[in-house]
Design an enzyme around this catalytic site. Structure first.
Site, PDB file in Angstrom:
ATOM      1  N   HIS A 115      -4.666  51.024  85.867  1.00 44.83           N
ATOM      2  CA  HIS A 115      -4.080  50.528  84.617  1.00 44.83           C
ATOM      3  C   HIS A 115      -5.020  49.467  84.055  1.00 44.83           C
ATOM      4  O   HIS A 115      -5.801  48.851  84.785  1.00 44.83           O
ATOM      5  CB  HIS A 115      -2.669  49.990  84.892  1.00 44.83           C
ATOM      6  CG  HIS A 115      -1.674  51.094  85.151  1.00 44.83           C
ATOM      7  ND1 HIS A 115      -0.750  51.486  84.215  1.00 44.83           N
ATOM      8  CD2 HIS A 115      -1.506  51.922  86.214  1.00 44.83           C
ATOM      9  CE1 HIS A 115      -0.031  52.493  84.703  1.00 44.83           C
ATOM     10  NE2 HIS A 115      -0.469  52.776  85.918  1.00 44.83           N
ATOM     11  N   CYS A 166       4.584  50.950  84.222  1.00 46.19           N
ATOM     12  CA  CYS A 166       5.683  51.343  85.097  1.00 46.19           C
ATOM     13  C   CYS A 166       6.829  50.387  84.852  1.00 46.19           C
ATOM     14  O   CYS A 166       6.648  49.176  84.896  1.00 46.19           O
ATOM     15  CB  CYS A 166       5.239  51.285  86.561  1.00 46.19           C
ATOM     16  SG  CYS A 166       6.607  51.591  87.688  1.00 46.19           S
TER      17      CYS A 166
HETATM   18  P1  HMG Z   1      18.598  55.180  94.877  1.00 49.44           P
HETATM   19  O1  HMG Z   1      19.510  54.494  93.901  1.00 49.44           O
HETATM   20  O2  HMG Z   1      18.199  54.428  96.080  1.00 49.44           O
HETATM   21  O3  HMG Z   1      19.083  56.585  95.380  1.00 49.44           O
HETATM   22  O4  HMG Z   1      17.328  55.649  94.065  1.00 49.44           O
HETATM   23  P2  HMG Z   1      20.416  57.329  95.490  1.00 49.44           P
HETATM   24  O5  HMG Z   1      20.137  58.467  96.385  1.00 49.44           O
HETATM   25  O6  HMG Z   1      21.522  56.370  95.837  1.00 49.44           O
HETATM   26  O7  HMG Z   1      20.664  57.895  94.008  1.00 49.44           O
HETATM   27  C1  HMG Z   1      21.063  57.114  92.921  1.00 49.44           C
HETATM   28  C2  HMG Z   1      21.508  58.032  91.805  1.00 49.44           C
HETATM   29  O8  HMG Z   1      20.393  58.788  91.337  1.00 49.44           O
HETATM   30  C3  HMG Z   1      22.527  59.059  92.251  1.00 49.44           C
HETATM   31  O9  HMG Z   1      23.310  59.383  91.126  1.00 49.44           O
HETATM   32  C4  HMG Z   1      21.684  60.257  92.607  1.00 49.44           C
HETATM   33  O10 HMG Z   1      22.392  61.471  92.518  1.00 49.44           O
HETATM   34  C5  HMG Z   1      20.618  60.193  91.555  1.00 49.44           C
HETATM   35  P3  HMG Z   1      24.835  58.879  91.023  1.00 49.44           P
HETATM   36  O11 HMG Z   1      25.521  59.445  92.243  1.00 49.44           O
HETATM   37  O12 HMG Z   1      24.765  57.378  91.060  1.00 49.44           O
HETATM   38  O13 HMG Z   1      25.295  59.447  89.732  1.00 49.44           O
HETATM   39  N1  HMG Z   1      19.343  60.778  91.995  1.00 49.44           N
HETATM   40  C6  HMG Z   1      18.616  61.609  91.232  1.00 49.44           C
HETATM   41  N2  HMG Z   1      18.813  62.111  90.006  1.00 49.44           N
HETATM   42  C7  HMG Z   1      17.872  62.944  89.524  1.00 49.44           C
HETATM   43  N3  HMG Z   1      16.738  63.256  90.197  1.00 49.44           N
HETATM   44  C8  HMG Z   1      16.510  62.762  91.418  1.00 49.44           C
HETATM   45  C9  HMG Z   1      17.470  61.904  91.994  1.00 49.44           C
HETATM   46  N4  HMG Z   1      17.544  61.265  93.164  1.00 49.44           N
HETATM   47  C10 HMG Z   1      18.698  60.576  93.155  1.00 49.44           C
HETATM   48  N5  HMG Z   1      15.390  63.080  92.076  1.00 49.44           N
HETATM   49  C11 HMG Z   1      15.352  56.930  93.679  1.00 49.44           C
HETATM   50  C12 HMG Z   1      16.202  56.227  94.715  1.00 49.44           C
HETATM   51  C13 HMG Z   1      14.033  57.288  94.339  1.00 49.44           C
HETATM   52  C14 HMG Z   1      16.060  58.195  93.221  1.00 49.44           C
HETATM   53  C15 HMG Z   1      15.152  55.968  92.481  1.00 49.44           C
HETATM   54  O14 HMG Z   1      14.687  54.763  92.965  1.00 49.44           O
HETATM   55  C16 HMG Z   1      14.189  56.499  91.469  1.00 49.44           C
HETATM   56  O15 HMG Z   1      14.449  57.484  90.793  1.00 49.44           O
HETATM   57  N6  HMG Z   1      13.013  55.839  91.326  1.00 49.44           N
HETATM   58  C17 HMG Z   1      11.961  56.317  90.464  1.00 49.44           C
HETATM   59  C18 HMG Z   1      11.236  55.173  89.827  1.00 49.44           C
HETATM   60  C19 HMG Z   1      10.116  55.717  88.983  1.00 49.44           C
HETATM   61  O16 HMG Z   1      10.146  56.848  88.529  1.00 49.44           O
HETATM   62  N7  HMG Z   1       9.091  54.866  88.729  1.00 49.44           N
HETATM   63  C20 HMG Z   1       7.983  55.250  87.931  1.00 49.44           C
HETATM   64  C21 HMG Z   1       7.077  56.259  88.588  1.00 49.44           C
HETATM   65  S1  HMG Z   1       5.993  55.531  89.805  1.00 49.44           S
HETATM   66  C22 HMG Z   1       4.653  54.947  88.883  1.00 49.44           C
HETATM   67  O17 HMG Z   1       4.693  54.960  87.678  1.00 49.44           O
HETATM   68  C23 HMG Z   1       3.424  54.503  89.632  1.00 49.44           C
HETATM   69  C24 HMG Z   1       2.260  55.532  89.517  1.00 49.44           C
HETATM   70  O18 HMG Z   1       1.918  55.760  88.157  1.00 49.44           O
HETATM   71  C25 HMG Z   1       1.030  55.018  90.281  1.00 49.44           C
HETATM   72  C26 HMG Z   1       0.635  53.576  89.915  1.00 49.44           C
HETATM   73  O19 HMG Z   1       0.429  53.272  88.713  1.00 49.44           O
HETATM   74  O20 HMG Z   1       0.541  52.772  90.859  1.00 49.44           O
HETATM   75  C27 HMG Z   1       2.650  56.892  90.134  1.00 49.44           C
HETATM   76 MG    MG Z   2       0.659  54.456  87.000  1.00 45.33          MG
END
Ligand code: HMG
Ligand code: MG
Length: 289
Positions: A207, A238
């Site tokens: 970034h 992010c």
């Molecule tokens: P959580 O709250 O610990 O997990 O989240 P959970 O299992 O308790 O689920 C919470 C809710 O999300 C539940 O729904 C699940 O069903 C749902 P509810 O029962 O409350 O209605 N859920 C999902 N829904 C759709 N798709 C799924 C999914 N999984 C659970 N796959 C979790 C844990 C990992 C899901 C959450 O923390 C999350 O989604 N995090 C993602 C954060 C993210 O996307 N960040 C940006 C990307 S990373 C980035 O940008 C860095 C990168 O570019 C590299 C860099 O720059 O360093 C890659």
């Molecule tokens: Mg990134």
């Protein structure tokens, strides 16, 4: 050493996941369709994460269903867990990515898991992807600095990178998530990682928060890295990394690489057109109340 350097386009995922305005699905599809004609081999277009965590990516299945797939381009999706993996398979993503962190603070903030828990959670995803014949890419975030924990020890990055590589990721993308790396810290980090993962399996994902992404890319080129992630128009950030600005702009990386004598296979005119689409998307957002 190869004079070809690949840019992995991140705009539709890492870029758009951080936009305040909910970008209409049709605009996302138009951007991907434009980027598909630029010469990229890989474009990250989707993210099957919780819509409560990242609402901007809630229409990922519709985006994958709506784009015109170009021959020779792989359309990638982030999958943090089995639920995400199943979504990506149903939407016919060509490859998936799991995303971990080298710092505990960011791991907890971004995916609500310790590093160890996240690696456990990724294992069945990698196994299922192998069974389905889908390539898996592995990200390591906060490779030099973490917004919560401060500087990241290079050995920790090497440990997480090796774990993901040994698990079966075909490439490890090293994320300077908040753009605080310098050529010195990037070099120290890469030297540690390269002891366990070969340079041809590494990508730099920098970034540009501090304006040093291009010189960090040059430092990485010196160590043999030949794949860099970038987002057209410098889109991105992010939501769980305070201070994370955009990915380094694809058009800037492309132009610098060409100045340095590398080939990228990318069509500059298409990049200019895509960057202008991105500017229009953002200008539209500024008018929102
Ligand atoms: P959580 O709250 O610990 O997990 O989240 P959970 O299992 O308790 O689920 C919470 C809710 O999300 C539940 O729904 C699940 O069903 C749902 P509810 O029962 O409350 O209605 N859920 C999902 N829904 C759709 N798709 C799924 C999914 N999984 C659970 N796959 C979790 C844990 C990992 C899901 C959450 O923390 C999350 O989604 N995090 C993602 C954060 C993210 O996307 N960040 C940006 C990307 S990373 C980035 O940008 C860095 C990168 O570019 C590299 C860099 O720059 O360093 C890659
Ligand atoms: Mg990134």
């Amino acid at each position: 050493m190869s004079k070809f350097v690949e840019i992995f386009e991140m705009g539709p995922r890492d870029g758009l996941q951080n936009e305040k305005r909910q970008i209409p699905t049709s605009e996302k599809i138009a951007l991907v369709n434009c980027l598909s004609t630029a010469g990229f081999k890989r474009i990250e277009v989707a993210s099957f994460v919780s819509p409560k965590w990242v609402p901007q990516m809630a229409d990922s299945a519709e985006v994958l269903a709506g784009i015109t797939r170009a021959a020779g381009v792989r359309y990638a999706a982030l999958t943090p867990n089995m639920r995400g993996f199943e979504g990506a398979v149903a939407a016919q993503a060509d490859e998936i990515a799991i995303f971990g962190s080298a710092s505990e603070g960011f791991s907890k903030a971004n995916i609500n898991a310790t590093i160890a828990e996240s690696l456990e959670r990724f294992a069945p995803v990698v196994e299922a992807a192998k069974a389905a014949g889908l390539p898996v890419r592995g990200y390591v975030s906060c490779v030099t600095d973490c917004p919560y924990d401060g500087p990241t020890p290079p050995e920790k990055v090497a440990e997480v990178a090796k774990h993901l590589f040994d698990a079966g990721c075909y490439e490890i993308s090293l994320g300077d998530t908040i753009g605080q790396g310098t050529p010195e810290t990037i070099t120290a980090m890469l030297n540690a990682v390269l002891e366990t993962v070969p340079a041809e399996k590494i990508a730099g994902h920098y970034h540009d928060t501090s304006g040093r992404a291009l010189i960090n890319i040059e430092a990485s080129l010196d160590l043999g890295v030949r794949v860099f992630d970038a987002a057209v128009g410098g889109l991105g950030g992010c939501p769980y990394a305070p201070g994370a600005k955009g990915n380094v702009a694809t058009e800037a990386v492309d132009s610098r690489l060409k100045e340095l004598g590398y080939e990228t296979g990318l069509n500059t005119n298409v990049l200019v057109e895509a960057a202008s689409m991105v500017r229009a998307m953002r200008a539209e957002g500024k008018n929102d109340v």
